[in-house]
Design a protein around this motif. Structure first.
Motif, mmCIF file in Angstrom:
data_model
loop_
_atom_site.group_PDB
_atom_site.id
_atom_site.type_symbol
_atom_site.label_atom_id
_atom_site.label_comp_id
_atom_site.label_asym_id
_atom_site.label_seq_id
_atom_site.Cartn_x
_atom_site.Cartn_y
_atom_site.Cartn_z
ATOM 1 N N TRP A 52 -4.263 -7.981 3.069
ATOM 2 C CA TRP A 52 -3.176 -8.581 2.287
ATOM 3 C C TRP A 52 -3.591 -8.681 0.821
ATOM 4 C CZ3 TRP A 52 -2.996 -14.274 1.064
ATOM 5 C CH2 TRP A 52 -1.797 -14.660 0.461
ATOM 6 N N CYS A 53 -2.613 -8.472 -0.063
ATOM 7 C CA CYS A 53 -2.880 -8.451 -1.504
ATOM 8 C C CYS A 53 -3.005 -9.847 -2.111
ATOM 9 C CB CYS A 53 -1.758 -7.706 -2.213
ATOM 10 S SG CYS A 53 -0.146 -8.504 -1.977
ATOM 11 N N GLY A 54 -2.538 -10.858 -1.380
ATOM 12 C CA GLY A 54 -2.593 -12.210 -1.914
ATOM 13 C C GLY A 54 -1.262 -12.681 -2.496
ATOM 14 N N THR B 205 -6.139 -1.544 1.023
ATOM 15 C CA THR B 205 -4.799 -1.850 0.506
ATOM 16 C C THR B 205 -4.021 -2.810 1.400
ATOM 17 O OG1 THR B 205 -3.992 0.116 1.636
ATOM 18 C CG2 THR B 205 -4.547 0.355 -0.705
ATOM 19 N N CYS B 206 -3.111 -3.540 0.769
ATOM 20 C CA CYS B 206 -2.244 -4.497 1.468
ATOM 21 C C CYS B 206 -1.367 -3.751 2.478
ATOM 22 C CB CYS B 206 -1.372 -5.233 0.456
ATOM 23 S SG CYS B 206 -0.138 -6.318 1.194
ATOM 24 N N VAL B 207 -1.271 -4.284 3.678
ATOM 25 C CA VAL B 207 -0.512 -3.631 4.742
ATOM 26 C C VAL B 207 0.975 -3.568 4.400
ATOM 27 C CG1 VAL B 207 0.031 -5.685 6.127
ATOM 28 C CG2 VAL B 207 -0.371 -3.493 7.276
ATOM 29 N N CYS B 208 1.402 -4.465 3.513
ATOM 30 C CA CYS B 208 2.825 -4.580 3.206
ATOM 31 C C CYS B 208 3.213 -3.775 1.962
ATOM 32 C CB CYS B 208 3.172 -6.054 3.040
ATOM 33 S SG CYS B 208 4.894 -6.378 2.742
ATOM 34 N N CYS B 209 2.496 -3.969 0.842
ATOM 35 C CA CYS B 209 2.925 -3.365 -0.426
ATOM 36 C C CYS B 209 2.023 -2.234 -0.909
ATOM 37 C CB CYS B 209 3.028 -4.433 -1.508
ATOM 38 S SG CYS B 209 1.417 -5.091 -2.002
ATOM 39 N N GLY B 210 0.846 -2.096 -0.306
ATOM 40 C CA GLY B 210 -0.042 -1.014 -0.711
ATOM 41 C C GLY B 210 -0.904 -1.308 -1.929
ATOM 42 N N ALA C 191 5.122 -12.653 -2.048
ATOM 43 C CA ALA C 191 6.251 -11.750 -1.782
ATOM 44 C C ALA C 191 6.027 -10.977 -0.480
ATOM 45 C CB ALA C 191 6.423 -10.783 -2.947
ATOM 46 N N CYS C 192 4.799 -10.592 -0.223
ATOM 47 C CA CYS C 192 4.516 -9.840 1.006
ATOM 48 C C CYS C 192 4.626 -10.743 2.233
ATOM 49 C CB CYS C 192 3.138 -9.184 0.917
ATOM 50 S SG CYS C 192 3.133 -7.816 -0.268
ATOM 51 N N GLU C 193 4.150 -11.967 2.097
ATOM 52 C CA GLU C 193 4.308 -12.916 3.214
ATOM 53 C C GLU C 193 5.785 -13.147 3.501
ATOM 54 O OE1 GLU C 193 1.652 -16.053 1.423
ATOM 55 O OE2 GLU C 193 1.390 -16.524 3.544
HETATM 56 ZN ZN ZN Z 1 1.047 -6.999 -0.692
#
Ligand code: ZN
Length: 479
Positions: free
Chosen positions: A430-432, A461-466, A435-437
């Motif tokens: 996760w990027c932290g 990379t973040c699983v959601c946004c890359g 928004a992704c959560e």
């Molecule tokens: Zn993310």
């Protein structure tokens, strides 16, 4: 004989409908009942005895670390609740208010405590003056009220029982150490007493407690693969101290702000015990927390000498420190077996005329249903041995279930597929960013359960946004 099956037939199978299974067990095991106050539950003797076991054993663990118990009022003046901005915003939507005292309207509304940080702060403000007054490590056992919209027995009710620890320290390091210490007390208690393995970690900013600097959590996995937050420990830094002006004079004669923590476990954890260990025959209680560890069931109890022998067995086992009962009701043995299983008694002892003749009895385990003949002379030693084995085996079974339901995902497609098709925890980077959560919650109804202490680098990379990943997170659907 048809009667013997009634209790069991009345519960829905877990595979068919887990939610209904849960409701059925709670009801049939006589843990609690609904009340005429919407969203509030009546905890019945079997449920309350379980809570007492949890309470007594946890309280003893607290005290080993220097915790002292106190009791605060159940009302909080509105002005006090409003002092810490994040805190009041977090709790305002579910607070119940008292507006009248008798027939007179109150000059200031009082809220029924949803949690007691503000009361403890108001108290510590006067109680703490010098470095000599620190630390204060207080706890209270009480009920709190949160006006929840949807409720379920033990998991979410408008009034529930819990303990809330509130501590105040001289330094940030001391507060952090206490926060982690109490999280470990909870995790050890879950493992050693409740036979529940947990994942320990930190909550994200979005999921942390209102007003906390950081929140740590123990997360357990239920039989259906959903997570249950089972205990939390919060580090407040000096945020509340600044809002409430809690200062002390240090050794160097300067005035400093204090650092605080709070931590809690509630009757919710009974829900975890039910959903981690239970099966289609009902509850399964780990021996260490079972209010009744052994049920003696006399067979052909009207025959001379049988009941006497059963009572004698109970006396011997009581003397050795076991929690034991005799079911001497006039129900049939089959009915008694079912009832005993429904209520989760770790093992039963069957004793009838033939057994007595042979100077033996039969032990039947609740968890595996395994039967063993035991010589009457060996009952105490064998009972101790069996309870220990059951405790250990139940933990191992829960651990195997947890471990076989932890998945990992690197790509978004993989992540969606796992969340949707494989109930359990999903490890992903996760990027932290919140928004992704938010997106994950919106699209998959899953939440970040915690950033585990044991981190792994699954990808960059973040699983959601890359975007570049900062943390590995356990994600899942939760109660
Ligand atoms: Zn993310």
């Amino acid at each position: 004989m048809a009667d013997d099956k009634k209790l069991v037939e009345a519960i829905t199978s877990m595979e068919e409908d887990f939610a209904q299974w849960y409701t059925d067990v709670v009801k049939k095991a006589e843990l609690c009942d609904y009340s005429s106050v919407k969203g509030c539950m009546i905890i019945k003797p079997a449920g309350y005895a379980l809570w007492e076991q949890i309470q007594q054993q946890l309280d003893a663990k607290f005290k080993e670390t220097g915790v002292e118990n106190v009791y605060m009022p159940m009302f909080i003046p509105e002005s006090l609740l409003e002092k810490e901005k994040d805190h009041v915003e977090g709790f305002a939507p579910e607070v119940a208010w008292v507006t009248h005292g008798g027939l007179e309207p109150l000059q200031e509304r009082l809220c029924v405590r949803p949690t007691s940080e503000t009361l403890f702060c108001d108290f510590y403000k006067n109680e703490v003056q010098s470095y000599r007054d620190l630390p204060k490590v207080y706890n209270q056992w009480c009920s709190v009220v949160r006006w929840e919209k949807t409720t379920r027995p033990f998991l979410r009710s408008r009034e529930f029982l819990w303990q809330e620890g509130h501590t105040v320290h001289a330094t940030a390091e001391d507060a952090e150490a206490r926060t982690i210490q109490m999280l470990n007390v909870y995790a050890d208690f879950a493992r050693d007493v409740l036979a529940i393995p947990v994942v320990k970690g930190q909550k994200t900013e979005k999921e942390k407690f209102a007003g906390a600097e950081s929140t740590y959590t123990i997360e357990a996995l239920m039989h259906d693969g959903k997570a249950l937050q089972s205990g939390t420990s919060h580090n407040f830094g000096d945020g509340f101290a600044k809002a409430f002006d809690i200062q002390y004079t240090d050794k160097d004669n300067t005035l400093k702000y204090c650092y605080q923590t709070s931590w809690g476990v509630s009757t919710r954890i009974i829900g975890a015990v039910i959903m981690v260990h239970g099966d289609d025959s009902g509850l399964k209680l780990p021996p260490k927390v079972a209010p009744t560890q052994i049920m003696v069931i006399p067979i052909q109890q009207k025959k001379e000498g049988v009941l006497d022998k059963a009572y004698a067995l109970r006396e011997r086992l009581l003397k050795s420190g076991f929690r034991v009962k005799v079911d001497d009701t006039d129900k049939s043995p089959g009915w008694k077996f079912n009832e005993c299983e429904m209520r989760g008694v770790p093992f039963r002892i069957e004793i009838g005329p033939k057994d007595i003749e042979n100077n033996k009895c039969v032990f039947v385990r609740r968890d595996t249903r395994e039967k063993t003949e035991v010589a009457l002379d060996d009952v105490e030693a064998k009972a101790a041995e069996l309870l220990e084995t059951i405790q250990k085996d139940m933990y191992e079974a829960a651990k195997a279930h947890l471990e076989s339901h932890i998945y990992s995902a690197v790509t978004w497609d993989e992540f969606c597929d796992t969340i949707n098709n494989k109930p359990g925890f999903v490890k992903a980077m996760w990027c932290g960013e919140q928004a992704c959560e938010d997106r994950i919650k919106e699209e998959l109804t899953a939440t970040s359960r915690c950033m585990p202490f044991e981190q792994e680098q699954l990808s960059d990379t973040c699983v959601c946004c890359g975007k570049p990943a900062k943390k590995m997170v356990y994600w899942g659907r939760a109660y």
